[in-house]
Design an enzyme around this catalytic site. Structure first.
Site, mmCIF file in Angstrom:
data_model
loop_
_atom_site.group_PDB
_atom_site.id
_atom_site.type_symbol
_atom_site.label_atom_id
_atom_site.label_comp_id
_atom_site.label_asym_id
_atom_site.label_seq_id
_atom_site.Cartn_x
_atom_site.Cartn_y
_atom_site.Cartn_z
ATOM 1 N N GLY A 183 32.237 24.742 28.903
ATOM 2 C CA GLY A 183 30.941 25.017 28.285
ATOM 3 C C GLY A 183 29.922 25.477 29.321
ATOM 4 O O GLY A 183 30.254 25.691 30.497
ATOM 5 N N ASP A 213 38.958 20.745 27.741
ATOM 6 C CA ASP A 213 38.062 21.362 26.756
ATOM 7 C C ASP A 213 38.905 21.910 25.621
ATOM 8 O O ASP A 213 39.971 22.487 25.858
ATOM 9 C CB ASP A 213 37.262 22.504 27.428
ATOM 10 C CG ASP A 213 35.999 22.862 26.664
ATOM 11 O OD1 ASP A 213 36.122 23.236 25.479
ATOM 12 O OD2 ASP A 213 34.903 22.772 27.246
ATOM 13 N N THR A 226 32.983 24.991 21.284
ATOM 14 C CA THR A 226 31.781 25.806 21.502
ATOM 15 C C THR A 226 31.790 26.422 22.906
ATOM 16 O O THR A 226 30.853 27.103 23.278
ATOM 17 C CB THR A 226 30.494 24.954 21.353
ATOM 18 O OG1 THR A 226 30.548 23.862 22.294
ATOM 19 C CG2 THR A 226 30.359 24.404 19.955
ATOM 20 N N GLY A 227 32.845 26.147 23.670
ATOM 21 C CA GLY A 227 32.936 26.681 25.035
ATOM 22 C C GLY A 227 33.656 28.016 25.044
ATOM 23 O O GLY A 227 34.036 28.553 24.001
ATOM 24 N N SER A 272 30.704 18.081 23.929
ATOM 25 C CA SER A 272 29.936 17.877 22.688
ATOM 26 C C SER A 272 29.229 19.168 22.332
ATOM 27 O O SER A 272 28.662 19.827 23.224
ATOM 28 C CB SER A 272 28.845 16.801 22.866
ATOM 29 O OG SER A 272 28.000 16.776 21.714
ATOM 30 N N LYS A 281 32.336 12.733 16.103
ATOM 31 C CA LYS A 281 33.611 12.268 16.671
ATOM 32 C C LYS A 281 33.634 12.373 18.195
ATOM 33 O O LYS A 281 34.094 11.465 18.880
ATOM 34 C CB LYS A 281 34.785 13.063 16.077
ATOM 35 C CG LYS A 281 35.153 12.598 14.669
ATOM 36 C CD LYS A 281 36.287 13.391 14.080
ATOM 37 C CE LYS A 281 37.617 13.080 14.715
ATOM 38 N NZ LYS A 281 38.721 13.821 14.068
ATOM 39 N N TYR A 338 23.954 14.299 15.930
ATOM 40 C CA TYR A 338 23.946 14.463 17.397
ATOM 41 C C TYR A 338 23.249 13.271 18.044
ATOM 42 O O TYR A 338 23.789 12.637 18.951
ATOM 43 C CB TYR A 338 23.233 15.766 17.728
ATOM 44 C CG TYR A 338 23.163 16.118 19.193
ATOM 45 C CD1 TYR A 338 24.309 16.449 19.915
ATOM 46 C CD2 TYR A 338 21.932 16.171 19.851
ATOM 47 C CE1 TYR A 338 24.236 16.809 21.260
ATOM 48 C CE2 TYR A 338 21.848 16.532 21.189
ATOM 49 C CZ TYR A 338 22.997 16.852 21.889
ATOM 50 O OH TYR A 338 22.914 17.218 23.220
ATOM 51 N N LYS A 345 25.052 10.366 20.360
ATOM 52 C CA LYS A 345 24.708 10.151 21.774
ATOM 53 C C LYS A 345 24.189 8.730 22.014
ATOM 54 O O LYS A 345 24.439 8.136 23.065
ATOM 55 C CB LYS A 345 23.662 11.180 22.219
ATOM 56 C CG LYS A 345 24.196 12.608 22.302
ATOM 57 C CD LYS A 345 25.174 12.792 23.459
ATOM 58 C CE LYS A 345 25.556 14.252 23.628
ATOM 59 N NZ LYS A 345 26.506 14.477 24.725
ATOM 60 N N TYR A 383 31.269 -0.643 28.362
ATOM 61 C CA TYR A 383 32.379 -0.519 29.332
ATOM 62 C C TYR A 383 31.924 -0.959 30.723
ATOM 63 O O TYR A 383 32.712 -1.497 31.503
ATOM 64 C CB TYR A 383 32.930 0.915 29.358
ATOM 65 C CG TYR A 383 34.144 1.064 28.463
ATOM 66 C CD1 TYR A 383 34.020 0.925 27.079
ATOM 67 C CD2 TYR A 383 35.408 1.295 28.988
ATOM 68 C CE1 TYR A 383 35.127 1.022 26.252
ATOM 69 C CE2 TYR A 383 36.520 1.400 28.168
ATOM 70 C CZ TYR A 383 36.375 1.258 26.802
ATOM 71 O OH TYR A 383 37.468 1.349 25.995
HETATM 72 P P1 NAD Z 1 28.276 23.735 25.384
HETATM 73 O O1 NAD Z 1 28.468 23.827 23.907
HETATM 74 O O2 NAD Z 1 28.176 25.000 26.170
HETATM 75 O O3 NAD Z 1 29.444 22.870 26.052
HETATM 76 C C1 NAD Z 1 30.074 21.811 25.368
HETATM 77 C C2 NAD Z 1 31.572 21.917 25.649
HETATM 78 O O4 NAD Z 1 32.244 20.800 25.028
HETATM 79 C C3 NAD Z 1 32.198 23.188 25.080
HETATM 80 O O5 NAD Z 1 32.955 23.858 26.053
HETATM 81 C C4 NAD Z 1 33.077 22.675 23.940
HETATM 82 O O6 NAD Z 1 34.187 23.508 23.671
HETATM 83 C C5 NAD Z 1 33.458 21.287 24.453
HETATM 84 N N1 NAD Z 1 33.869 20.359 23.407
HETATM 85 C C6 NAD Z 1 33.208 20.022 22.261
HETATM 86 N N2 NAD Z 1 33.922 19.128 21.559
HETATM 87 C C7 NAD Z 1 35.055 18.878 22.272
HETATM 88 C C8 NAD Z 1 36.183 18.028 22.075
HETATM 89 N N3 NAD Z 1 36.303 17.256 20.983
HETATM 90 N N4 NAD Z 1 37.154 18.017 23.025
HETATM 91 C C9 NAD Z 1 37.057 18.798 24.131
HETATM 92 N N5 NAD Z 1 36.010 19.624 24.378
HETATM 93 C C10 NAD Z 1 35.024 19.649 23.449
HETATM 94 O O7 NAD Z 1 26.974 22.830 25.614
HETATM 95 P P2 NAD Z 1 26.203 22.438 26.966
HETATM 96 O O8 NAD Z 1 24.814 22.877 26.839
HETATM 97 O O9 NAD Z 1 26.992 22.830 28.132
HETATM 98 O O10 NAD Z 1 26.189 20.845 26.842
HETATM 99 C C11 NAD Z 1 27.076 20.034 27.609
HETATM 100 C C12 NAD Z 1 26.712 18.566 27.446
HETATM 101 O O11 NAD Z 1 25.382 18.342 27.902
HETATM 102 C C13 NAD Z 1 26.775 18.072 25.999
HETATM 103 O O12 NAD Z 1 27.308 16.778 25.980
HETATM 104 C C14 NAD Z 1 25.321 18.058 25.585
HETATM 105 O O13 NAD Z 1 25.075 17.107 24.592
HETATM 106 C C15 NAD Z 1 24.624 17.711 26.881
HETATM 107 N N6 NAD Z 1 23.231 18.188 26.894
HETATM 108 C C16 NAD Z 1 22.934 19.498 27.140
HETATM 109 C C17 NAD Z 1 21.606 19.903 27.134
HETATM 110 C C18 NAD Z 1 21.191 21.321 27.459
HETATM 111 O O14 NAD Z 1 19.994 21.601 27.485
HETATM 112 N N7 NAD Z 1 22.097 22.233 27.745
HETATM 113 C C19 NAD Z 1 20.589 18.991 26.843
HETATM 114 C C20 NAD Z 1 20.941 17.671 26.566
HETATM 115 C C21 NAD Z 1 22.255 17.273 26.615
#
Ligand code: NAD
Ligand code: UDP
Length: 320
Positions: free
Chosen positions: A16, A37, A41-42, A81, A97, A151, A155, A165
């Protein structure tokens, strides 16, 4: 841990936006990295430059299923996520999930391997906040049954599971509450405000501000965020820590800034405000400053210029 070339980190969600930058950073520290991954969404394009790197391994795996990894694991970063409001509205069950079952599986891996663990949590745990700016001590104002609840509550559950844990199994856990972060590799159509405004501006289309644009956000450049997260992973602090950039602005001002930086002449138009869209958001980063000696260094202009250059590249390849 940065000195040890045999140190093995697992990054869930490593294909991601943030996860792929984290993989790059850990490899640059000399670590080995295993990226898990399921590409929900990646995008493999985010890690294609790592193909052939013998210290990097990609495994396509849904982390809500049991994670079996033979061999050494020293640290687990749980980033998997959906993260954009549009994504988690379209993928509500997967979001719940991965926050619940996925966090449990990732913690189970850390426990089995006696590895450290870091949860990517979010400012959304504060919901539509009644305390401003938000310190870690604030418990939040979340609507559990609203559309964003899938969401936010996933979280919050993930944080509770992580603390359990730590307390009951003695796992060396960490929790980062990430505030709006932007940079190259954001998906052009993931619906978040940065890719939305930049894509619109570069195509000279109207910039779509939701509501009257008076809601505020505070934007952090990805390199700053990853540096803060790495420091937190090395600390011995176990409770949540905010990482973000406290420079706050209205969404309308943000649209005007992006329009100017992209040289767009298109108008700014209004679209309906999504349900439960937080009215304000700004991190209180006093704890990160004190504990980690960290604060953001990249200015909004610098960060946006780098991000816009990335999106221009996509536009030139017909991928915007
Ligand atoms: P993103 O969608 O680019 O990356 C999320 C990655 O998780 C994707 O590659 C997706 O394929 C993978 N994924 C989702 N469900 C999965 C599963 N069941 N098994 C394996 N892989 C799975 O989003 P991001 O912006 O890179 O966010 C990454 C993390 O950071 C997330 O947990 C998000 O909640 C957290 N976060 C991001 C932001 C932000 O501003 N970017 C803010 C707060 C929290
Ligand atoms: N937003 C907007 N236009 C868009 C996308 C988002 O005005 O095309 C607004 C959204 O309503 C929110 C802010 O920008 O107030 C940030 O939205 P984003 O989806 O990036 O993340 P959030 O901070 O809401 O999780």
């Amino acid at each position: 841990m940065s000195e040890n070339k045999d140190f093995v980190s697992v990054v869930t969600g490593g294909a991601g936006f943030l996860g792929s930058h984290l993989c790059d950073y850990l490899l640059a520290q000399g670590q080995r990295v295993i990226c898990l991954d399921n590409l929900l969404t990646g995008n493999l394009a985010n890690i294609e430059h790592l193909a052939g790197n013998e210290r990097f391994k990609f495994i396509k795996q849904d982390v809500t299923e049991y994670i079996y990894l033979p061999g050494q694991v020293d640290f687990v970063y749980h980033f998997a996520s959906p993260a954009s409001p549009i994504d988690y509205l379209e993928l509500p069950i997967q979001t719940l999930k991965v926050g619940a079952l996925g966090t449990h599986k990732a913690l189970g891996l850390a426990k089995t391997k006696q590895a450290g663990f870091l949860l990517a949590s979010t400012s959304e745990t504060y919901g539509d906040p009644l305390v401003h700016p938000q310190p870690e001590s604030y418990w939040g104002n979340v609507n559990p049954i609203g559309p964003r609840g899938v969401y936010d509550e996933a979280k919050r559950f993930a944080e509770a599971m992580t603390m359990a844990y730590h307390r009951y199994h003695g796992v060396n856990t960490h929790i980062v509450r990430i505030f709006n972060t932007y940079g190259p590799r954001m998906r052009p159509r993931d619906g978040r405000v940065v890719p939305a405004f930049i894509s619109e501006a570069l195509k000279n289309e109207p910039l779509t501000v939701f509501g009257d644009g008076s809601q505020t956000r505070s934007f952090c450049y990805v390199a700053d965020l990853i540096a803060g997260i790495f420091r937190l992973a090395q600390s011995d602090y176990h409770e949540p820590v905010n990482i973000g950039n406290p420079q706050e602005m209205t969404v309308r001002t943000f649209a005007e800034k992006i329009r100017a930086l992209c040289g767009s002449t298109a108008p700014i138009v209004s679209k309906p405000l999504p349900v439960d869209d937080p009215k304000v958001r700004q991190p209180n980063i006093a704890l990160a400053r004190k504990l980690l000696g960290w604060e953001p260094k990249v200015s909004l202009d610098e960060g946006l210029t780098a991000t816009i250059a990335y999106f221009r590249g996509l536009l030139a390849r017909g991928a915007l």
